[in-house]
Design a protein around this motif. Structure first.
Motif, PDB file in Angstrom:
ATOM      1  N   MET A 177       0.822  -1.209   0.000  1.00 35.02           N
ATOM      2  CA  MET A 177       0.000   0.000   0.000  1.00 35.02           C
ATOM      3  C   MET A 177       0.857   1.261   0.000  1.00 35.02           C
ATOM      4  SD  MET A 177      -2.918   1.175   2.751  1.00 35.02           S
ATOM      5  CE  MET A 177      -3.652  -0.451   2.744  1.00 35.02           C
ATOM      6  N   MET A 178       1.967   1.230   0.754  1.00 39.33           N
ATOM      7  CA  MET A 178       2.849   2.392   0.799  1.00 39.33           C
ATOM      8  C   MET A 178       3.458   2.655  -0.582  1.00 39.33           C
ATOM      9  SD  MET A 178       2.424   3.127   3.928  1.00 39.33           S
ATOM     10  CE  MET A 178       2.394   2.631   5.648  1.00 39.33           C
ATOM     11  N   ALA A 179       3.936   1.578  -1.210  1.00 40.56           N
ATOM     12  CA  ALA A 179       4.541   1.734  -2.533  1.00 40.56           C
ATOM     13  C   ALA A 179       3.524   2.242  -3.545  1.00 40.56           C
ATOM     14  CB  ALA A 179       5.132   0.397  -2.982  1.00 40.56           C
ATOM     15  N   LEU A 180       2.312   1.695  -3.489  1.00 40.24           N
ATOM     16  CA  LEU A 180       1.277   2.119  -4.425  1.00 40.24           C
ATOM     17  C   LEU A 180       0.904   3.590  -4.213  1.00 40.24           C
ATOM     18  CD1 LEU A 180      -0.706   1.382  -6.662  1.00 40.24           C
ATOM     19  CD2 LEU A 180      -2.275   0.530  -4.901  1.00 40.24           C
ATOM     20  N   ALA A 181       0.873   4.025  -2.949  1.00 35.10           N
ATOM     21  CA  ALA A 181       0.523   5.416  -2.654  1.00 35.10           C
ATOM     22  C   ALA A 181       1.489   6.384  -3.321  1.00 35.10           C
ATOM     23  CB  ALA A 181       0.506   5.637  -1.142  1.00 35.10           C
ATOM     24  N   PHE A 182       2.780   6.058  -3.308  1.00 31.95           N
ATOM     25  CA  PHE A 182       3.756   6.925  -3.966  1.00 31.95           C
ATOM     26  C   PHE A 182       3.679   6.794  -5.485  1.00 31.95           C
ATOM     27  CE2 PHE A 182       5.903   6.799   0.222  1.00 31.95           C
ATOM     28  CZ  PHE A 182       6.193   8.147   0.375  1.00 31.95           C
ATOM     29  N   ALA A 183       3.566   5.573  -5.996  1.00 36.94           N
ATOM     30  CA  ALA A 183       3.594   5.366  -7.443  1.00 36.94           C
ATOM     31  C   ALA A 183       2.422   6.053  -8.130  1.00 36.94           C
ATOM     32  CB  ALA A 183       3.602   3.873  -7.757  1.00 36.94           C
ATOM     33  N   ARG A 184       1.259   6.032  -7.502  1.00 39.97           N
ATOM     34  CA  ARG A 184       0.096   6.653  -8.146  1.00 39.97           C
ATOM     35  C   ARG A 184       0.221   8.176  -8.173  1.00 39.97           C
ATOM     36  NH1 ARG A 184      -5.013   6.623  -4.120  1.00 39.97           N
ATOM     37  NH2 ARG A 184      -5.948   7.291  -6.068  1.00 39.97           N
ATOM     38  N   GLN A 185       1.165   8.726  -7.403  1.00 39.15           N
ATOM     39  CA  GLN A 185       1.434  10.162  -7.428  1.00 39.15           C
ATOM     40  C   GLN A 185       2.578  10.519  -8.386  1.00 39.15           C
ATOM     41  OE1 GLN A 185      -0.248  12.654  -5.844  1.00 39.15           O
ATOM     42  NE2 GLN A 185      -1.735  11.129  -5.134  1.00 39.15           N
TER      43      GLN A 185
END
Length: 346
Positions: free
Chosen positions: A119-127
């Motif tokens: 979830m942490m990685a996805l939060a950054f990648a989607r930004q």
């Protein structure tokens, strides 16, 4: 900016109540610390792992729904071991190199993985960030300096290979929560100070210079865990066990050392020695109900004395790792504040 005053952590909330009820139902005597500690460790590990697995079942957990692709299990050393692999999250449609994040998961140095921290990685990648979400060796099987060594090795790998994956290494962020905040701060130090450890020196020699460090809810001094119990004598004993285990499982056995080096990155910064290269700008968050709150406040004071750009944000009522609870407004606000800080410093 120096950290503001904050209320003392409260420890009678839902987590403490749940763990207290579990202890009562299991009929664990108050003096049976070793048994209680073992049971508590299992409960915490399973709770976090099951939460991560359950979250993956949600339709919005699919990276493709966010325009993100994931390249899994890329080796960052030649060991061939699973704990020396990372996952790369990046936007599917890219124009030129993107700012990058080295993300280091938490878990008291003993549990969890890149798989639990998707979830942490996805939060950054989607930004719009390229994210290198790493595994590292876990204690007590692998004690310090294994995790710090691996984190620095992953950073050195990024220095050599990150550009090929679309990362702009001039806009690198090193981030992590709890134990991962400790390791992220250690990496920031190893890129800014020439250290005596060969593996830290190797990273320094790559010339990699993170622009921003994001230590969240960090355990930034592993040694002397009893300082937390002395400050908060009413701390729920299940939570206290986790605090003690963080040190006893991670630090080498035997007589206490006067200097554990990069196991205690906060102490290194508190010495006030000027870095060989500028430290990255720091954005550190913590909740006011986190027993580790003081480490974040001390970090802000140390960075102030070093004249390092930084901001400390304390979120009223936030528990340890509160920012992972994305359904809560405090967590969402902390992420908005984080991205605002990055926009100003990248």
């Amino acid at each position: 900016m120096a950290p503001p005053d904050a209320p003392s952590p409260e420890h009678d909330g839902s987590l403490g109540d749940a763990l207290g009820a579990l202890e009562a139902s299991a009929a664990i005597p108050l003096g049976a610390r070793p048994l209680r500690a073992r049971v508590g460790a299992v409960v915490f590990r399973q709770a976090f792992e099951q939460l991560a697995r359950a979250g993956r079942l949600h339709p919005m957990a699919n990276p493709a729904r966010h325009g993100v692709e994931v390249i899994r299990d890329v080796a960052y050393t030649d060991s061939g071991a699973r704990h020396h692999r990372l996952d790369i999250y990046r936007p599917t449609f890219r124009r030129g190199p993107l700012p990058a994040v080295l993300y280091i998961h938490g878990g008291a140095f003993t549990i969890l993985s890149k798989e639990t921290h998707w979830m942490m990685a996805l939060a950054f990648a989607r930004q719009g960030y390229v994210v290198f979400n790493i595994n590292y060796r876990l204690a007590p099987q692998h004690r310090f300096p294994a995790a710090a060594h691996d984190s620095c090795a992953a950073a050195a790998w990024i220095a050599r290979n990150g550009g090929a994956w679309g990362a702009d290494l001039d806009r690198l962020i090193v981030a992590g929560e709890s134990a991962g905040a400790n390791l992220a701060t250690a990496v920031a130090i190893a890129t800014s100070y020439r250290r005596p450890e060969p593996w830290a020196s190797e990273l320094f020699d790559t010339g990699l210079r993170p622009r921003v460090a994001l230590p969240a809810c960090g355990v930034l001094q592993v040694s002397d865990p009893h300082r937390i119990l002395r400050r908060y004598p009413q701390l729920n004993r299940w939570v206290g066990d986790r605090v003690i285990e963080c040190a006893t499982h991670y630090l080498p056995p035997g007589p206490c050392a006067s200097d554990y080096g990069l196991a205690d990155p906060l102490l290194i910064l508190e010495r006030g020695e000027p870095p060989d290269r500028p430290l990255p700008a720091f954005f550190a968050v913590a909740g006011t109900r986190d027993p580790l709150l003081d480490d974040t406040r001390r970090l802000g004071a140390a960075l102030e004395r070093l004249d390092t750009p930084h901001e400390v944000r304390l979120y009223p009522g936030g528990l340890h790792a509160f920012h992972a609870l994305l359904w809560q407004e405090q967590a969402r606000r902390s992420w908005r504040d984080t991205f605002d800080f990055l926009a100003r410093h990248l």
